[in-house]
Design a protein around this motif. Structure first.
Motif, PDB file in Angstrom:
ATOM      1  N   TYR A 259       0.853  -1.182   0.000  1.00 15.54           N
ATOM      2  CA  TYR A 259       0.000   0.000   0.000  1.00 15.54           C
ATOM      3  C   TYR A 259       0.891   1.236   0.000  1.00 15.54           C
ATOM      4  CZ  TYR A 259       1.169   0.140   4.984  1.00 15.54           C
ATOM      5  OH  TYR A 259       1.846   0.189   6.173  1.00 15.54           O
ATOM      6  N   PHE A 260       0.271   2.360  -0.351  1.00 15.21           N
ATOM      7  CA  PHE A 260       0.979   3.640  -0.315  1.00 15.21           C
ATOM      8  C   PHE A 260       0.486   4.404   0.906  1.00 15.21           C
ATOM      9  CE2 PHE A 260       1.028   2.260  -4.699  1.00 15.21           C
ATOM     10  CZ  PHE A 260       2.340   2.504  -5.085  1.00 15.21           C
ATOM     11  N   GLU A 261       1.402   4.874   1.702  1.00 15.84           N
ATOM     12  CA  GLU A 261       1.080   5.456   2.992  1.00 15.84           C
ATOM     13  C   GLU A 261       0.195   6.689   2.853  1.00 15.84           C
ATOM     14  OE1 GLU A 261       3.676   6.993   6.786  1.00 15.84           O
ATOM     15  OE2 GLU A 261       4.375   5.250   5.655  1.00 15.84           O
ATOM     16  N   LYS A 262      -0.802   6.792   3.720  1.00 12.99           N
ATOM     17  CA  LYS A 262      -1.690   7.949   3.697  1.00 12.99           C
ATOM     18  C   LYS A 262      -0.940   9.204   4.138  1.00 12.99           C
ATOM     19  CE  LYS A 262      -6.140   5.658   4.549  1.00 12.99           C
ATOM     20  NZ  LYS A 262      -7.309   5.578   5.452  1.00 12.99           N
TER      21      LYS A 262
ATOM     22  N   HIS B 297      -4.267   3.145  -0.748  1.00 13.21           N
ATOM     23  CA  HIS B 297      -3.879   3.160   0.663  1.00 13.21           C
ATOM     24  C   HIS B 297      -4.298   1.895   1.406  1.00 13.21           C
ATOM     25  CE1 HIS B 297      -2.815   7.254  -0.134  1.00 13.21           C
ATOM     26  NE2 HIS B 297      -4.073   7.605  -0.376  1.00 13.21           N
ATOM     27  N   ALA B 298      -4.873   0.920   0.697  1.00 10.88           N
ATOM     28  CA  ALA B 298      -5.246  -0.364   1.297  1.00 10.88           C
ATOM     29  C   ALA B 298      -4.364  -1.459   0.705  1.00 10.88           C
ATOM     30  CB  ALA B 298      -6.720  -0.669   1.035  1.00 10.88           C
ATOM     31  N   PRO B 299      -3.978  -2.465   1.500  1.00  5.87           N
ATOM     32  CA  PRO B 299      -3.098  -3.524   0.984  1.00  5.87           C
ATOM     33  C   PRO B 299      -3.693  -4.227  -0.235  1.00  5.87           C
ATOM     34  CG  PRO B 299      -3.229  -3.632   3.372  1.00  5.87           C
ATOM     35  CD  PRO B 299      -4.264  -2.639   2.933  1.00  5.87           C
TER      36      PRO B 299
ATOM     37  N   ASN C  20      -1.263  -2.723  -6.002  1.00  4.78           N
ATOM     38  CA  ASN C  20      -0.281  -1.728  -5.576  1.00  4.78           C
ATOM     39  C   ASN C  20       1.138  -2.265  -5.707  1.00  4.78           C
ATOM     40  OD1 ASN C  20      -2.158   0.266  -4.925  1.00  4.78           O
ATOM     41  ND2 ASN C  20      -2.454  -0.542  -2.850  1.00  4.78           N
ATOM     42  N   THR C  21       1.298  -3.555  -5.429  1.00  8.79           N
ATOM     43  CA  THR C  21       2.625  -4.184  -5.589  1.00  8.79           C
ATOM     44  C   THR C  21       3.056  -4.169  -7.048  1.00  8.79           C
ATOM     45  OG1 THR C  21       2.207  -5.623  -3.685  1.00  8.79           O
ATOM     46  CG2 THR C  21       3.960  -6.286  -5.204  1.00  8.79           C
ATOM     47  N   PHE C  22       2.128  -4.508  -7.952  1.00 10.76           N
ATOM     48  CA  PHE C  22       2.439  -4.468  -9.386  1.00 10.76           C
ATOM     49  C   PHE C  22       2.819  -3.054  -9.815  1.00 10.76           C
ATOM     50  CE2 PHE C  22      -0.480  -8.322 -10.443  1.00 10.76           C
ATOM     51  CZ  PHE C  22       0.516  -9.186  -9.980  1.00 10.76           C
TER      52      PHE C  22
ATOM     53  N   SER D  17       6.677   6.229  -0.867  1.00 18.15           N
ATOM     54  CA  SER D  17       5.573   6.077   0.079  1.00 18.15           C
ATOM     55  C   SER D  17       4.992   4.665   0.092  1.00 18.15           C
ATOM     56  CB  SER D  17       4.458   7.080  -0.247  1.00 18.15           C
ATOM     57  OG  SER D  17       3.871   6.788  -1.505  1.00 18.15           O
ATOM     58  N   TYR D  18       5.601   3.756  -0.668  1.00 18.32           N
ATOM     59  CA  TYR D  18       5.107   2.371  -0.732  1.00 18.32           C
ATOM     60  C   TYR D  18       5.551   1.592   0.496  1.00 18.32           C
ATOM     61  CZ  TYR D  18       4.579  -2.472  -2.280  1.00 18.32           C
ATOM     62  OH  TYR D  18       4.251  -3.797  -2.358  1.00 18.32           O
ATOM     63  N   ARG D  19       4.647   0.790   1.041  1.00 17.08           N
ATOM     64  CA  ARG D  19       4.953  -0.062   2.190  1.00 17.08           C
ATOM     65  C   ARG D  19       4.436  -1.472   1.919  1.00 17.08           C
ATOM     66  NH1 ARG D  19       7.217   3.973   2.598  1.00 17.08           N
ATOM     67  NH2 ARG D  19       7.195   5.536   4.283  1.00 17.08           N
ATOM     68  N   VAL D  20       5.118  -2.472   2.424  1.00 14.58           N
ATOM     69  CA  VAL D  20       4.688  -3.871   2.297  1.00 14.58           C
ATOM     70  C   VAL D  20       3.755  -4.197   3.459  1.00 14.58           C
ATOM     71  CG1 VAL D  20       5.422  -6.278   2.229  1.00 14.58           C
ATOM     72  CG2 VAL D  20       6.824  -4.517   1.137  1.00 14.58           C
ATOM     73  N   ALA D  21       2.611  -4.791   3.159  1.00 11.78           N
ATOM     74  CA  ALA D  21       1.631  -5.136   4.194  1.00 11.78           C
ATOM     75  C   ALA D  21       2.123  -6.304   5.038  1.00 11.78           C
ATOM     76  CB  ALA D  21       0.298  -5.484   3.544  1.00 11.78           C
ATOM     77  N   GLU D  22       1.562  -6.419   6.234  1.00 13.57           N
ATOM     78  CA  GLU D  22       1.982  -7.488   7.148  1.00 13.57           C
ATOM     79  C   GLU D  22       1.533  -8.860   6.665  1.00 13.57           C
ATOM     80  OE1 GLU D  22       0.611  -6.657  11.048  1.00 13.57           O
ATOM     81  OE2 GLU D  22       1.698  -4.759  11.235  1.00 13.57           O
TER      82      GLU D  22
END
Length: 472
Positions: free
Chosen positions: A35-38, A342-344, A348-350, A46-51
């Motif tokens: 997801y991209f952080e709000k 902003h949601a996993p 978004n990964t692609f 701003s990209y983050r890997v979801a848990e």
């Protein structure tokens, strides 16, 4: 040794999408969601890997994601002002409206009258027909209809001494150029803009200029080719060309309906530019045109009220395949985790992966890459609405990452889809048109490839201009 001839048929778009959905259902659980952080601009930083990865069941209940749930979830996603609910309602109403308009016969009679007026001036006739069919492609996505018109016009084309491929040029090719440069086609640019969250029918001035340039180029090429390959025409006793088409004068009802179509186009342009009309209002404008045309046809005893209603239903039914395509395409997006940045989601990964690959590319090269992808995709998916539904969620998000406006991404979709359709051998409408004209595809490609390269170069130039001016 078998004498059976092996032929390959491209599967139905729905089968391709369902197979794609199955692949996504199998692959997505193994791909990290992101997801991209709000509160931050959408960017690579701003990209983050979801848990947790996204899990997909065969049949989902509650908030579970399920493979068999994809069509319903796709069809009911979005809002009344966007994809999928709003866009589906929009194209069904517009399809029904044009079903009624076509049933009145006014458009057909208008074209026949055009032939009667310009038939003794062959170059004017060819140019006028090319412009008319290009306008049809731009205004309401004329495509399959060109096959019937080609069958109607072919005897005239041959009668004038022109080869049959000229008939394909002034009907099918013209419609595709109109589709690809349209500023208001509800099944092409409007659909793509809705999916990309771009204001509906925005960016019209540049597209209108593009339409005029591309159509003029198509007319010049057609007239050049037609003149070079013309044989003797059939002449009457007075030395004038005999027009073998029954073209009665336009009745009052025809004139009123055609005037209503023109007035509606002006109304739509005014509403979008001045009053901020969006999907609900534009759909209502088309429905208003439908009611107006039906009343005129009923009063002129051209249609009964029941026949008008049946024509509306038939017109909407013709677009049910587009509705199901949109639903399945949005269903694939659902399987990927949705389009919320902003949601996993795996989408978004692609986007992050493609953005990482293209981050060192200048915006100009990235935009040309989008055009190339859309062009190549046309070999498999020919429907403009299907390609918009499948590609635009990814391309619009990718454009944010590489510094290209979403309007430019929509432009790349338009040009890539429509222009490639003029020559790809997997296109059903093209092959049907060539079949009606009796022109083998190999001969057609030998004729059209130079023009195809010219149009591709012009498309690349338009995308480059869009990037340079920050087209929005």
């Amino acid at each position: 040794m078998s004498n059976k001839r092996s032929t390959f048929k491209v599967p139905n778009t729905l089968i391709i999408l369902l197979f794609g959905a199955l692949i996504m259902a199998l692959v997505v659980p193994w791909v990290p969601a992101g997801y991209f952080e709000k509160g931050m601009p959408i960017s690579l930083d701003s990209y983050r890997v979801a848990e947790h990865n996204i899990s997909i069941a065969v049949f989902g209940t509650g908030k579970e994601i399920g493979f068999l749930n994809a069509p319903f979830e796709g069809m009911t996603s979005g809002s009344r002002s966007g994809s999928a609910i709003g866009v589906i309602a929009f194209i069904l109403l517009v399809g029904g409206a044009f079903g009624v308009i076509n049933a009145t016969g006014a458009v057909d009679r208008g074209l026949l009258r055009l032939i009667a007026i310009t038939g003794h001036h062959p170059r004017l006739l060819l140019g006028s027909l090319f412009a008319a069919f290009a306008t049809g492609g731009a205004v309401f996505g004329m495509g399959e209809e060109t096959i019937a018109f080609l069958a109607l016009l072919l005897p005239l084309i041959l009668h004038l001494g022109y080869p049959p491929e000229v008939g394909v040029m002034i009907t099918y090719v013209a419609s595709q150029i109109g589709f690809g440069t349209s500023w208001m086609n509800p099944f092409g640019v409007a659909l793509a803009q809705g999916i990309a969250n771009v204001p509906l029918l925005s960016g019209a001035p540049l597209r209108i200029v593009m339409f005029l340039v591309f159509v003029s180029t198509g007319i010049v090429f057609t007239l050049w080719y037609a003149q070079r390959h013309r044989t003797a025409a059939d002449l009457g006793e007075d030395g004038k060309i005999v027009i073998p088409v029954d073209a009665p004068p336009l009745a009052l009802a025809d004139r009123v309906i055609l005037l209503g179509i023109v007035a509606t186009i002006v109304w739509i342009v005014w509403g979008v530019v001045t009053a901020g009309y969006f999907i609900p209002e534009i759909a209502t404008q088309f429905f208003t045109l439908c009611v107006f045309s039906a009343i005129v046809a009923i009063l002129s005893k051209r249609l009964t009220a029941d026949a008008a209603a049946e024509s509306f239903v038939a017109g909407a039914q013709q677009l049910m395949s587009a509705v199901l395509v949109i639903s399945l395409a949005k269903g694939i997006e659902y399987l990927l985790g949705g389009a919320n940045p902003h949601a996993p989601s795996v989408l978004n990964t692609f986007l992050h992966s493609m953005g990482t690959m293209l981050e060192t590319w200048p915006a100009q090269m990235a935009a040309q890459g989008m055009l190339a992808v859309q062009t190549m995709f046309t070999f498999v998916i020919h429907s403009g609405s299907a390609q918009a539904a499948i590609n635009m969620p990814l391309m619009s998000g990718l454009s944010d990452l590489v510094g290209v406006t979403r309007q430019t991404a929509v432009l790349a979709y338009q040009l890539g889809n429509a222009m490639a359709n003029m020559s790809v051998p997997t296109g059903a409408i093209l092959m049907a048109s060539l079949g009606v004209a009796g022109v083998p595809w190999t001969r057609w490609f030998g004729i059209i490839w130079r023009f195809q390269l010219l149009i591709l170069a012009m498309s690349m130039a338009m995308v480059a201009i869009a990037v340079a001016i920050g087209y929005s």
